[in-house]
Design a protein around this motif. Structure first.
Motif, PDB file in Angstrom:
ATOM      1  N   LEU A  19      39.548  64.815  26.892  1.00  0.00           N
ATOM      2  CA  LEU A  19      40.557  63.775  27.125  1.00  0.00           C
ATOM      3  C   LEU A  19      40.958  63.728  28.589  1.00  0.00           C
ATOM      4  O   LEU A  19      41.143  62.657  29.168  1.00  0.00           O
ATOM      5  N   TYR A  20      41.071  64.922  29.221  1.00  0.00           N
ATOM      6  CA  TYR A  20      41.415  64.949  30.636  1.00  0.00           C
ATOM      7  C   TYR A  20      40.318  64.283  31.465  1.00  0.00           C
ATOM      8  O   TYR A  20      40.611  63.613  32.464  1.00  0.00           O
ATOM      9  N   VAL A  21      39.043  64.472  31.049  1.00  0.00           N
ATOM     10  CA  VAL A  21      37.937  63.865  31.795  1.00  0.00           C
ATOM     11  C   VAL A  21      38.097  62.361  31.844  1.00  0.00           C
ATOM     12  O   VAL A  21      37.968  61.743  32.900  1.00  0.00           O
ATOM     13  N   ILE A  22      38.408  61.727  30.697  1.00  0.00           N
ATOM     14  CA  ILE A  22      38.403  60.264  30.716  1.00  0.00           C
ATOM     15  C   ILE A  22      39.713  59.685  31.221  1.00  0.00           C
ATOM     16  O   ILE A  22      39.782  58.506  31.480  1.00  0.00           O
ATOM     17  N   PHE A  23      40.782  60.497  31.355  1.00  0.00           N
ATOM     18  CA  PHE A  23      42.044  59.927  31.810  1.00  0.00           C
ATOM     19  C   PHE A  23      42.425  60.350  33.220  1.00  0.00           C
ATOM     20  O   PHE A  23      43.409  59.841  33.748  1.00  0.00           O
ATOM     21  N   SER A  24      41.693  61.263  33.859  1.00  0.00           N
ATOM     22  CA  SER A  24      42.134  61.758  35.160  1.00  0.00           C
ATOM     23  C   SER A  24      41.800  60.744  36.247  1.00  0.00           C
ATOM     24  O   SER A  24      40.805  60.035  36.186  1.00  0.00           O
ATOM     25  N   ALA A  87      40.500  50.106  33.125  1.00  0.00           N
ATOM     26  CA  ALA A  87      40.462  48.697  32.791  1.00  0.00           C
ATOM     27  C   ALA A  87      41.538  48.385  31.762  1.00  0.00           C
ATOM     28  O   ALA A  87      41.903  49.223  30.952  1.00  0.00           O
ATOM     29  N   ARG A  88      42.060  47.166  31.842  1.00  0.00           N
ATOM     30  CA  ARG A  88      42.988  46.709  30.808  1.00  0.00           C
ATOM     31  C   ARG A  88      42.162  46.205  29.624  1.00  0.00           C
ATOM     32  O   ARG A  88      41.308  45.339  29.793  1.00  0.00           O
TER      33      ARG A  88
ATOM     34  N   GLY B  19      34.410  60.003  24.201  1.00  0.00           N
ATOM     35  CA  GLY B  19      33.404  59.527  25.151  1.00  0.00           C
ATOM     36  C   GLY B  19      33.267  58.015  25.122  1.00  0.00           C
ATOM     37  O   GLY B  19      33.171  57.368  26.168  1.00  0.00           O
ATOM     38  N   ALA B  20      33.291  57.432  23.917  1.00  0.00           N
ATOM     39  CA  ALA B  20      33.172  55.976  23.816  1.00  0.00           C
ATOM     40  C   ALA B  20      34.364  55.288  24.457  1.00  0.00           C
ATOM     41  O   ALA B  20      34.213  54.274  25.146  1.00  0.00           O
ATOM     42  N   LEU B  21      35.558  55.852  24.266  1.00  0.00           N
ATOM     43  CA  LEU B  21      36.755  55.294  24.914  1.00  0.00           C
ATOM     44  C   LEU B  21      36.609  55.339  26.430  1.00  0.00           C
ATOM     45  O   LEU B  21      36.962  54.384  27.132  1.00  0.00           O
ATOM     46  N   GLY B  22      36.053  56.451  26.946  1.00  0.00           N
ATOM     47  CA  GLY B  22      35.857  56.556  28.386  1.00  0.00           C
ATOM     48  C   GLY B  22      34.890  55.505  28.901  1.00  0.00           C
ATOM     49  O   GLY B  22      35.138  54.881  29.932  1.00  0.00           O
ATOM     50  N   VAL B  23      33.786  55.290  28.179  1.00  0.00           N
ATOM     51  CA  VAL B  23      32.813  54.284  28.612  1.00  0.00           C
ATOM     52  C   VAL B  23      33.452  52.903  28.626  1.00  0.00           C
ATOM     53  O   VAL B  23      33.209  52.094  29.518  1.00  0.00           O
ATOM     54  N   MET B  24      34.335  52.624  27.642  1.00  0.00           N
ATOM     55  CA  MET B  24      34.913  51.281  27.570  1.00  0.00           C
ATOM     56  C   MET B  24      36.024  51.075  28.580  1.00  0.00           C
ATOM     57  O   MET B  24      36.230  49.954  29.048  1.00  0.00           O
ATOM     58  N   THR B  25      36.784  52.132  28.945  1.00  0.00           N
ATOM     59  CA  THR B  25      37.964  51.887  29.772  1.00  0.00           C
ATOM     60  C   THR B  25      37.724  52.105  31.255  1.00  0.00           C
ATOM     61  O   THR B  25      38.417  51.511  32.062  1.00  0.00           O
ATOM     62  N   ARG B  26      36.774  52.969  31.659  1.00  0.00           N
ATOM     63  CA  ARG B  26      36.644  53.246  33.090  1.00  0.00           C
ATOM     64  C   ARG B  26      35.788  52.175  33.747  1.00  0.00           C
ATOM     65  O   ARG B  26      34.882  51.613  33.119  1.00  0.00           O
ATOM     66  N   ILE B  30      30.483  56.638  38.095  1.00  0.00           N
ATOM     67  CA  ILE B  30      30.346  58.082  37.856  1.00  0.00           C
ATOM     68  C   ILE B  30      31.154  58.503  36.640  1.00  0.00           C
ATOM     69  O   ILE B  30      30.705  59.321  35.826  1.00  0.00           O
ATOM     70  N   MET B  31      32.350  57.900  36.460  1.00  0.00           N
ATOM     71  CA  MET B  31      33.145  58.248  35.287  1.00  0.00           C
ATOM     72  C   MET B  31      32.460  57.777  34.008  1.00  0.00           C
ATOM     73  O   MET B  31      32.549  58.422  32.962  1.00  0.00           O
TER      74      MET B  31
END
Lengths: 170, 101
Positions: A19-24, A87-88, B19-26, B30-31
């Motif tokens: 979770l920290y990876v995708i929110f940092s 992204a929103r 992981g899927a949430l990360g792909v969709m939001t970033r 690199i993220m």
């Protein structure tokens, strides 16, 4: 019982660091946090008695892939990184997420109903180097050779991309 | 109380969702690659769990192949990220949408 405590410890560490990876905001911290995820997943592999996979996980992921990420981050510097790149998500994405979660839940429920013929504890001798090597070099030999071909194609592709970059600069 | 296959599968599903949430939001290339790594690892965990509980070594061999392909994919993806940065001076995915042809 200590095994259960260890499982919940490593699983929660893996989930929290993911979770920290995708929110940092800082990509360097994200990569270092992913290292923590990889190590706790390796611990889970050890608890599944998959010793060889656990070792490969630490060697390849923590030792090679994430070091590559760090090198690229230091090469690019921080000016290419947006200050806030979250992204929103609109209403369509929320609908998509709900759909995805319901599909996952249904699949997990179906899997849980069909696991009666599996064992109640992980096999202890399955994940040794000897067993995995015997399986790779007998029944999965073709796939193994194809993997080496894919790695060769990857090497050629990366060298080609880097070469093009130098030619553009010159 | 002993650990069962379901424990590992739930952890794997949650990691895949993260992981899927990360792909969709970033929006940073690199993220997005890091999030894809999380998804690949989640799938690997379920492969190994099924292999270990099902007493069949094929799942662990597949996990090994997934790791090899992930290494290849990351090398190529990062090379592309460097090229995008050199032509656009940013690695936002919005910059890639301006490419033509």
């Amino acid at each position: 019982m200590p095994e259960t405590i260890l499982f919940y410890l490593f699983a929660s560490v893996a989930l929290i660091s993911a979770l920290y990876v995708i929110f940092s905001k800082e990509p360097t911290y994200a990569v270092l946090s992913l290292v923590v995820t990889m190590f706790s997943l390796a611990a889970l592999y050890v608890m599944l008695h998959a010793y060889f996979i656990a070792m490969i996980q630490i060697l390849i992921y923590a030792g090679a892939i994430l070091v590559l990420f760090l090198f690229i981050l230091m090469l690019l510097g921080t000016e290419g990184i947006l200050p806030s790149d979250q992204a929103r998500l609109g209403r369509g994405w929320c609908f998509f997420g709900v759909l995805l979660v319901s599909i996952f839940t249904a699949e997990l429920a179906m899997v849980f109903q069909s696991t009666q013929n599996l064992k109640d504890w992980p096999s202890e001798i399955l994940g040794t180097v000897e067993n995995i090597g015997r399986s790779i070099f007998s029944e999965h030999l073709l796939a193994f050779e194809l993997i080496s071909l894919i790695l060769l194609i990857g090497i050629i592709g990366v060298v080609n991309l880097a070469h093009k970059k130098e030619a553009d600069n010159a | 109380m002993t650990l069962s296959l379901e424990n590992y599968l739930i952890v794997s599903g949650m990691l895949f969702a993260i992981g899927a949430l990360g792909v969709m939001t970033r929006r940073n290339l690199i993220m997005i690659l890091l999030s894809i790594e999380i998804m690949l690892n989640a799938v690997n965990l379920s492969f190994v769990a099924f292999s270990s509980y099902g007493d069949n070594v094929t799942g662990q061999v597949s996990a090994l192949f997934v790791i090899a392909i992930a290494a290849c994919e990351v090398a190529i993806g990062l090379a592309i990220a460097v090229l995008v940065f050199q032509s656009q001076r940013t690695i936002s995915t919005d910059a890639v949408s301006r490419l033509k042809g």
